[in-house]
Design a protein around this motif. Structure first.
Motif, PDB file in Angstrom:
ATOM      1  N   LEU A 155     -13.187  13.856  32.598  1.00 49.44           N
ATOM      2  CA  LEU A 155     -13.116  15.290  32.281  1.00 49.44           C
ATOM      3  C   LEU A 155     -13.262  16.113  33.551  1.00 49.44           C
ATOM      4  CD1 LEU A 155     -13.083  17.472  30.023  1.00 49.44           C
ATOM      5  CD2 LEU A 155     -15.564  17.411  30.111  1.00 49.44           C
ATOM      6  N   ALA A 156     -14.238  15.727  34.393  1.00 53.43           N
ATOM      7  CA  ALA A 156     -14.452  16.458  35.641  1.00 53.43           C
ATOM      8  C   ALA A 156     -13.205  16.370  36.515  1.00 53.43           C
ATOM      9  CB  ALA A 156     -15.665  15.889  36.368  1.00 53.43           C
ATOM     10  N   ALA A 157     -12.538  15.185  36.513  1.00 53.15           N
ATOM     11  CA  ALA A 157     -11.337  15.019  37.331  1.00 53.15           C
ATOM     12  C   ALA A 157     -10.193  15.874  36.784  1.00 53.15           C
ATOM     13  CB  ALA A 157     -10.929  13.551  37.358  1.00 53.15           C
ATOM     14  N   ILE A 158     -10.040  15.869  35.463  1.00 50.90           N
ATOM     15  CA  ILE A 158      -8.983  16.656  34.842  1.00 50.90           C
ATOM     16  C   ILE A 158      -9.162  18.133  35.173  1.00 50.90           C
ATOM     17  CG2 ILE A 158      -8.164  17.502  32.602  1.00 50.90           C
ATOM     18  CD1 ILE A 158      -8.733  14.678  31.515  1.00 50.90           C
ATOM     19  N   GLU A 159     -10.403  18.559  35.227  1.00 53.38           N
ATOM     20  CA  GLU A 159     -10.691  19.979  35.470  1.00 53.38           C
ATOM     21  C   GLU A 159     -10.841  20.301  36.953  1.00 53.38           C
ATOM     22  OE1 GLU A 159     -10.193  21.941  33.292  1.00 53.38           O
ATOM     23  OE2 GLU A 159     -10.200  20.578  31.586  1.00 53.38           O
TER      24      GLU A 159
ATOM     25  N   VAL B  36     -14.239   7.624  40.829  1.00 46.43           N
ATOM     26  CA  VAL B  36     -13.599   8.938  40.667  1.00 46.43           C
ATOM     27  C   VAL B  36     -12.100   8.705  40.521  1.00 46.43           C
ATOM     28  CG1 VAL B  36     -13.243  11.200  41.654  1.00 46.43           C
ATOM     29  CG2 VAL B  36     -15.347   9.954  42.132  1.00 46.43           C
ATOM     30  N   PRO B  37     -11.512   9.038  39.375  1.00 48.47           N
ATOM     31  CA  PRO B  37     -10.064   8.853  39.239  1.00 48.47           C
ATOM     32  C   PRO B  37      -9.326   9.823  40.166  1.00 48.47           C
ATOM     33  CG  PRO B  37     -11.116   9.427  37.137  1.00 48.47           C
ATOM     34  CD  PRO B  37     -12.106   9.691  38.211  1.00 48.47           C
ATOM     35  N   ALA B  38      -8.041   9.572  40.371  1.00 51.34           N
ATOM     36  CA  ALA B  38      -7.248  10.454  41.226  1.00 51.34           C
ATOM     37  C   ALA B  38      -7.200  11.854  40.588  1.00 51.34           C
ATOM     38  CB  ALA B  38      -5.844   9.896  41.365  1.00 51.34           C
ATOM     39  N   VAL B  39      -7.782  12.828  41.269  1.00 54.71           N
ATOM     40  CA  VAL B  39      -7.988  14.133  40.645  1.00 54.71           C
ATOM     41  C   VAL B  39      -6.685  14.915  40.502  1.00 54.71           C
ATOM     42  CG1 VAL B  39      -9.179  16.335  40.846  1.00 54.71           C
ATOM     43  CG2 VAL B  39     -10.353  14.227  41.468  1.00 54.71           C
ATOM     44  N   LEU B  40      -5.914  14.969  41.588  1.00 51.23           N
ATOM     45  CA  LEU B  40      -4.724  15.839  41.588  1.00 51.23           C
ATOM     46  C   LEU B  40      -3.723  15.479  40.482  1.00 51.23           C
ATOM     47  CD1 LEU B  40      -3.357  18.207  43.114  1.00 51.23           C
ATOM     48  CD2 LEU B  40      -2.213  16.477  44.488  1.00 51.23           C
ATOM     49  N   PRO B  41      -3.293  14.205  40.380  1.00 49.29           N
ATOM     50  CA  PRO B  41      -2.342  13.902  39.297  1.00 49.29           C
ATOM     51  C   PRO B  41      -2.905  14.143  37.899  1.00 49.29           C
ATOM     52  CG  PRO B  41      -2.925  11.900  40.535  1.00 49.29           C
ATOM     53  CD  PRO B  41      -3.510  13.050  41.272  1.00 49.29           C
ATOM     54  N   LEU B  42      -4.196  13.836  37.702  1.00 44.88           N
ATOM     55  CA  LEU B  42      -4.764  14.056  36.375  1.00 44.88           C
ATOM     56  C   LEU B  42      -4.800  15.538  36.044  1.00 44.88           C
ATOM     57  CD1 LEU B  42      -7.786  11.603  36.054  1.00 44.88           C
ATOM     58  CD2 LEU B  42      -5.516  11.412  35.096  1.00 44.88           C
ATOM     59  N   PHE B  43      -5.212  16.332  37.030  1.00 50.09           N
ATOM     60  CA  PHE B  43      -5.322  17.781  36.845  1.00 50.09           C
ATOM     61  C   PHE B  43      -3.981  18.350  36.386  1.00 50.09           C
ATOM     62  CE2 PHE B  43      -5.131  22.155  38.376  1.00 50.09           C
ATOM     63  CZ  PHE B  43      -6.388  22.657  38.100  1.00 50.09           C
ATOM     64  N   TRP B  44      -2.923  17.963  37.068  1.00 49.38           N
ATOM     65  CA  TRP B  44      -1.616  18.547  36.738  1.00 49.38           C
ATOM     66  C   TRP B  44      -0.961  17.901  35.518  1.00 49.38           C
ATOM     67  CZ3 TRP B  44      -0.241  23.140  37.494  1.00 49.38           C
ATOM     68  CH2 TRP B  44      -0.755  23.843  38.577  1.00 49.38           C
ATOM     69  N   ALA B  45      -1.111  16.588  35.377  1.00 45.64           N
ATOM     70  CA  ALA B  45      -0.523  15.936  34.197  1.00 45.64           C
ATOM     71  C   ALA B  45      -1.114  16.554  32.925  1.00 45.64           C
ATOM     72  CB  ALA B  45      -0.793  14.432  34.220  1.00 45.64           C
ATOM     73  N   PHE B  46      -2.412  16.765  32.951  1.00 48.43           N
ATOM     74  CA  PHE B  46      -3.061  17.349  31.788  1.00 48.43           C
ATOM     75  C   PHE B  46      -2.515  18.745  31.493  1.00 48.43           C
ATOM     76  CE2 PHE B  46      -6.504  19.782  29.788  1.00 48.43           C
ATOM     77  CZ  PHE B  46      -6.750  18.975  28.687  1.00 48.43           C
ATOM     78  N   ARG B  47      -2.338  19.550  32.550  1.00 51.36           N
ATOM     79  CA  ARG B  47      -1.890  20.929  32.318  1.00 51.36           C
ATOM     80  C   ARG B  47      -0.447  20.993  31.825  1.00 51.36           C
ATOM     81  NH1 ARG B  47      -6.081  20.635  34.387  1.00 51.36           N
ATOM     82  NH2 ARG B  47      -7.725  22.198  34.269  1.00 51.36           N
ATOM     83  N   PHE B  48       0.397  20.095  32.334  1.00 53.13           N
ATOM     84  CA  PHE B  48       1.781  20.067  31.820  1.00 53.13           C
ATOM     85  C   PHE B  48       1.798  19.667  30.344  1.00 53.13           C
ATOM     86  CE2 PHE B  48       3.354  20.009  36.258  1.00 53.13           C
ATOM     87  CZ  PHE B  48       4.290  21.015  36.119  1.00 53.13           C
TER      88      PHE B  48
ATOM     89  N   ALA C  37     -19.223  26.376  30.294  1.00 49.00           N
ATOM     90  CA  ALA C  37     -18.314  26.017  31.379  1.00 49.00           C
ATOM     91  C   ALA C  37     -17.000  26.802  31.299  1.00 49.00           C
ATOM     92  CB  ALA C  37     -18.026  24.516  31.316  1.00 49.00           C
ATOM     93  N   ALA C  38     -16.492  27.142  32.485  1.00 52.02           N
ATOM     94  CA  ALA C  38     -15.212  27.856  32.543  1.00 52.02           C
ATOM     95  C   ALA C  38     -14.073  26.851  32.660  1.00 52.02           C
ATOM     96  CB  ALA C  38     -15.206  28.791  33.743  1.00 52.02           C
ATOM     97  N   PHE C  39     -12.891  27.234  32.188  1.00 50.59           N
ATOM     98  CA  PHE C  39     -11.716  26.368  32.232  1.00 50.59           C
ATOM     99  C   PHE C  39     -10.823  26.817  33.378  1.00 50.59           C
ATOM    100  CE2 PHE C  39      -7.315  25.491  30.846  1.00 50.59           C
ATOM    101  CZ  PHE C  39      -7.406  24.116  30.715  1.00 50.59           C
ATOM    102  N   THR C  40     -10.435  25.861  34.222  1.00 53.54           N
ATOM    103  CA  THR C  40      -9.559  26.201  35.341  1.00 53.54           C
ATOM    104  C   THR C  40      -8.107  26.081  34.877  1.00 53.54           C
ATOM    105  OG1 THR C  40     -11.214  25.194  36.752  1.00 53.54           O
ATOM    106  CG2 THR C  40      -9.079  25.674  37.747  1.00 53.54           C
ATOM    107  N   VAL C  41      -7.443  27.222  34.777  1.00 52.75           N
ATOM    108  CA  VAL C  41      -6.062  27.198  34.287  1.00 52.75           C
ATOM    109  C   VAL C  41      -5.125  26.681  35.361  1.00 52.75           C
ATOM    110  CG1 VAL C  41      -4.180  28.570  33.356  1.00 52.75           C
ATOM    111  CG2 VAL C  41      -6.534  29.149  32.794  1.00 52.75           C
ATOM    112  N   PHE C  42      -5.387  27.094  36.587  1.00 50.40           N
ATOM    113  CA  PHE C  42      -4.490  26.772  37.678  1.00 50.40           C
ATOM    114  C   PHE C  42      -5.336  26.505  38.914  1.00 50.40           C
ATOM    115  CE2 PHE C  42      -2.076  27.898  41.422  1.00 50.40           C
ATOM    116  CZ  PHE C  42      -0.866  27.290  41.195  1.00 50.40           C
ATOM    117  N   GLY C  43      -4.854  25.663  39.813  1.00 55.84           N
ATOM    118  CA  GLY C  43      -5.569  25.407  41.045  1.00 55.84           C
ATOM    119  C   GLY C  43      -4.965  24.224  41.757  1.00 55.84           C
ATOM    120  N   TRP C  44      -5.458  23.925  42.929  1.00 57.37           N
ATOM    121  CA  TRP C  44      -4.939  22.794  43.691  1.00 57.37           C
ATOM    122  C   TRP C  44      -6.121  21.955  44.170  1.00 57.37           C
ATOM    123  CZ3 TRP C  44      -0.164  21.114  43.667  1.00 57.37           C
ATOM    124  CH2 TRP C  44       0.173  20.063  44.525  1.00 57.37           C
ATOM    125  N   PRO C  45      -6.460  20.884  43.413  1.00 55.62           N
ATOM    126  CA  PRO C  45      -7.606  20.064  43.812  1.00 55.62           C
ATOM    127  C   PRO C  45      -7.307  19.351  45.132  1.00 55.62           C
ATOM    128  CG  PRO C  45      -6.904  19.570  41.560  1.00 55.62           C
ATOM    129  CD  PRO C  45      -5.838  20.395  42.178  1.00 55.62           C
TER     130      PRO C  45
END
Lengths: 530, 385
Positions: A255-259, A382-394, A269-277
């Protein structure tokens, strides 16, 4: 020793075959229910158009189902071929839902699918309808048991490690079955499958309306697809399985990686809609944040805080140290079962033994690990943060877009307009979206599970078979070639049968059922006169 | 439910699960095996498209459900004999790959073949269906041939497997012999199914296929028995066995000797009923095929299939997967099973669910009864494969 090339290629092979498999499964599950609904309407109203609709979508279902079976067999047997240690380590628990799936679901679906296709003239209307519902039931039960097995990999409840047999053993089937992660996954995944089926029917119906062909059939199909799709799309989002992520240690890490949540979020907790980990600096740049939302999604509350990646690493390091103690105690126990002291230590720390196994990547004997190696092993969780963050948002983006699409379709169909040109083009263009969302969803779930194959118990690299690298390369290439070829054939047939369209009721059926001229004489005899 | 409440002891559960595994294998051999046999026979019993559709549609409505016996067999081994699942599939990695690729061709072959009315398209899928029937029919037997000789794996202290040997080692003469036994057996059984289910020239050719394949089966199966007596060493557990102990394969000692695979038959003469069934079923299959009595004959070829599989299983009991490389690592009924709770829960699932499966399978077979010939295919062209 462990060959990391074999591990990597085995993972790639499993991931690819799973993704191929899930190109077909959601449509099978979704269409099975849609067909059953359409046939129910046929039996209730007696209107031929509904029977033709059932048969037409059934034909596409059949083309797709064949590929689902062809890719599914590989999934089951890969556990044995490529993940032998995994199979030994958890077969006592993990094998159970798979075997029950075979008995309760796959048998049902596969036996009655033959009757669905070949039994139209051999059964009364009601009996055939019952068969169609049994096929749909089988498909859904199949998903249930497979997801129970999958959820256990994320939240291994109802089992205990036995130092006498060196594996996990079942303690409660009840707990495995009612695993909360399994429930969240089942509802979320099956709803997503329904959405896939509904988008498929909606898009193709829109295509016929655009072409002004089979309009009666297309309208009927669109009515079912839009209402069923709207309900399913809402269910996917509302019952999204992020709720499951707050449950277990590693799910919290995921969850932390996705966010992209490097530091602990104070409640709510706040939800990050957009960002670049950024993994190097361990920060998320240009974050756009909505307050409260994540707390509500993940904890269903406003007063629980969510731990960030950095804070969780402290906990992981402690687990690794406990795991080392457990591993040492296990070695004593393997030599001397009666050693009470070792047994007490093992009972206290045994559940963290998997964390010590993470060290195998950095040191041959985890018992001798130093502080730096423990830090490295902790960092592996720690899973790869960047791909998880964006895959989840798409994925989420597609999910919300589809709710909008179905709401629009629902309004259009209730007003009996069935959309203008713009709506129809949009609906047609949306066809591939549920597949993207499904594949992204699995990527988030399973890549996010890394480095574990069974969360907290067995690192992925420990699970692989010690087969020669050449074997895995050959099988990987063979599967890619085979499945890609078959996928092309599958798509070709799908497009072809969509173009042909449903046979019109009664009289003209025979004419259209032979859409092609025979290119060559198929047998020695002349074609029988129609 | 806790482990203390299980009403059956561990040793009994293990033997029951060995029997269930046999039941599932025989279920697949009898139901799915006929479909594999028909696939292998396809180009030989059916010369042109109309005939091929007769043969394919004879198994069309039921092959899908029949194949689940194989999938379930895999799942049941995974749950009840996890280390057997792990070891057998990874030792046979290359063979499993070929087997999977062949099996993959079947669902698509059946479903896609009739989707285009193009002769070349259909010819390609006919080849796929033939491979998808014949290759697995051969490989299942070849795998058994390797089991009987022992396979090259060893277990370390953490129960991790390692292997030596290559695909060429797996395709040794005795394995090839066993592969031919199973191919002949399933060709006979599939041929008898066509005698029962079809009419016209397909039926006539299937009849002659049953006649020669049953002769081949009798000769090769008998020769296999001679090999097991004079050339193929069997395995024996030496020393004390803890029938109800935790599953730890390394806790026993194993020796190899000629004729060891005959021990069970020597001690319990009535077990010879299994090879008797194999031979008797094949002989009666030959006779009944001669008189074109497919509906009765199918019971005898099915009995022959059951007899052949049971013979292999009983010969090896209590061994399931002997290790040639390190006999002590061999997996047996007494030390390779799941925990008592898993075995009991799975037994409950089998007892509750399998009768239901058998009932609806029977209903579907009855519903789809009736002879299929070229006239039938012509009249129902759009509704068939």
């Amino acid at each position: 020793m462990i060959d990391f090339d074999v591990v990597g290629l085995s993972r790639l092979q499993f991931g690819l075959t799973a993704m191929y498999h899930f190109l077909f499964v959601p449509l099978t599950i979704g269409l099975s229910v849609l067909m059953a609904i359409m046939e129910t309407v046929y039996v209730m109203t007696g209107r031929e158009v509904w029977r033709e609709a059932t048969r037409f979508w059934g034909k596409l279902f059949g083309i797709n189902f064949a590929m689902g079976v062809a890719t599914g067999i590989t999934m089951e047997f890969q556990f044995g071929t490529n993940w032998a240690y995994y199979s030994h380590y958890v077969g006592d628990v993990f094998g159970v839902p798979l075997a029950i799936e075979g008995m309760m679901a796959f048998f049902l679906e596969s036996t009655f699918i033959g009757v669905f296709f070949f039994g139209w003239n051999r059964l009364s209307r009601r009996k055939h309808l019952a068969v169609t519902w049994l096929v749909a039931l089988g498909a859904n039960l199949s998903a249930l048991w497979i997801l129970i097995a999958n959820a256990w990999m994320h939240n291994p409840v109802g089992a205990k490690f036995s130092y006498e047999t060196m594996r996990m053993e079942l303690t409660s089937l009840w707990e495995v079955f009612f695993n909360p992660v399994a429930q969240a996954k089942f509802v979320h995944t099956v709803s997503a499958c329904y959405v896939t089926g509904a988008v498929f029917v909606l898009s193709i119906s829109a295509y016929y309306l655009l072409r002004n062909r089979h309009t009666d059939f297309a309208r009927c199909s669109m009515v079912v697809a839009s209402s069923f799709g709207l309900a399913s799309a809402l269910s996917v989002a509302v019952l999204g399985d992020e709720s499951g992520y707050a449950l277990t240690d590693h799910q919290k890490m995921k969850l932390a990686a996705i966010e992209g949540m490097w530091e602990t979020e104070k409640a709510p907790a706040a939800f990050t809609v957009f960002g670049w980990p950024d993994e190097k600096t361990q920060t998320t740049k240009w974050a756009v944040r909505v307050p409260y939302v994540l707390g509500i999604i993940a904890t269903r509350s406003l007063n629980e805080e969510l731990p960030g990646i950095k804070q969780q690493l402290v906990r992981v390091e402690a687990h690794i140290r406990d795991g080392i103690e457990a591993l040492k105690a296990l070695r004593v126990l393997r030599k001397d079962k009666t050693n009470v002291e070792a047994r007490l230590i093992f009972e206290k720390h045994g559940r963290y033994m998997g964390y010590a196994l993470l060290l195998r990547r950095h040191v041959a004997d985890p018992a001798t690990a130093n502080a730096d190696q423990i830090k490295l092993a902790a960092r592996d969780t720690v899973p790869a943060v960047l791909p998880l963050f964006w895959a989840f948002r798409f994925m989420v983006g597609i999910g919300f877009y589809l709710i909008f699409l179905f709401a629009w379709a629902f309004i259009e169909t209730t007003r009996r307009r069935y959309g203008g040109r713009i709506f129809r083009w949009i609906a047609l263009a949306s066809l591939p979206l549920p597949w993207f969302a499904s594949e992204l969803g699995w990527f988030v779930a399973e890549h996010g599970r890394q480095p574990w194959v069974i969360e907290g118990l067995l690192p992925t690299f420990m699970g692989a078979s010690a087969v020669p690298l050449a074997n895995v390369i050959v099988s990987l290439v063979a599967f890619i070639l085979f499945y890609s070829t078959l996928l092309v054939v599958d798509l070709f047939l799908m497009v072809k049968y969509v173009r042909i369209g449903p046979a019109p009721p009664d009289g003209r059926r025979r004419l259209l059922a032979k859409p092609e001229r025979v290119t060559e004489r198929l047998d020695g005899t002349p074609e029988p006169a129609e | 439910m806790s482990a203390e409440l299980i009403p059956l002891d561990y040793a009994t559960l293990r033997v029951l699960w060995w029997a269930i595994l046999g039941f599932l294998l025989i279920g697949f051999g009898v139901l799915g095996g006929a479909d594999l046999g028909v696939g292998a026979l396809l180009p030989f019993v059916a010369r042109h498209d109309a005939e091929r559709r007769v043969a394919i549609n004879a198994i069309g409505p039921t092959w899908e459900g029949n194949q689940v016996w194989f999938v379930l067999g895999g799942g049941a081994v995974f749950a009840a004999w996890p280390q057997v699942y792990a070891a057998s599939f990874s030792v046979f990695y290359s063979v499993m790959l070929v087997l999977l690729l062949a099996l993959i061709l079947r669902p698509v072959g059946f479903d896609y073949r009739n989707k285009l009315r193009n002769a070349r398209w259909r010819a390609v899928w006919d080849v796929c269906l033939t491979i998808g029937g014949g290759v697995p029919a051969f490989l299942f037997g070849a795998a058994f041939g390797n089991l009987l000789q022992g396979v090259p794996f060893r277990l370390d202290e953490t129960m991790r497997l390692s292997y030596e040997g290559s695909i060429l080692g797996l395709l040794n003469p005795f394995a090839l012999l066993c592969g031919l036994v199973s191919l002949a057996m399933l060709v006979m059984h599939g041929g008898m199914y066509l005698v029962m289910k079809t009419g016209g020239p397909v039926r006539e050719r299937a009849r002659s296929a049953v006649r020669w394949s049953s002769c081949v089966l009798i000769m090769l199966f008998g020769f296999g028995g001679v090999c097991a007596l004079f050339w193929i060493k069997g395995y024996v557990i030496t020393g004390t066995i803890d029938f109800g102990g935790p599953s730890n394969p390394l806790a026993k000692a194993v020796s190899r000797s000629l004729g060891a695979w005959y021990t069970n038959y020597a001690e319990h003469g009535w077990l010879l009923a299994a090879p008797g069934l194999a031979f008797g079923g094949a002989i009666l299959g030959f006779v009944l095929a001669t008189f074109r009595r497919g509906a009765i004959g199918i019971w005898f070829t099915a009995a022959s299939v059951a007899g052949v599989i049971a013979t292999a299983g009983i010969s090896m009991f209590p061994f399931i997967l002997p290790s040639r490389l390190h006999p002590q690592s061999s997996l047996t009924v007494w030390d390779a099973s799941s925990s008592p709770l898993t075995l009991f829960m799975m037994l409950a699932a089998v007892v509750l669910l399998m009768p239901v499966v058998l009932i609806y399978t029977g209903w579907v077979l009855r519903l789809m009864r009736g002879r299929i010939d070229e006239k039938y295919v012509r009249e129902n062209a759009d509704a068939l494969y």
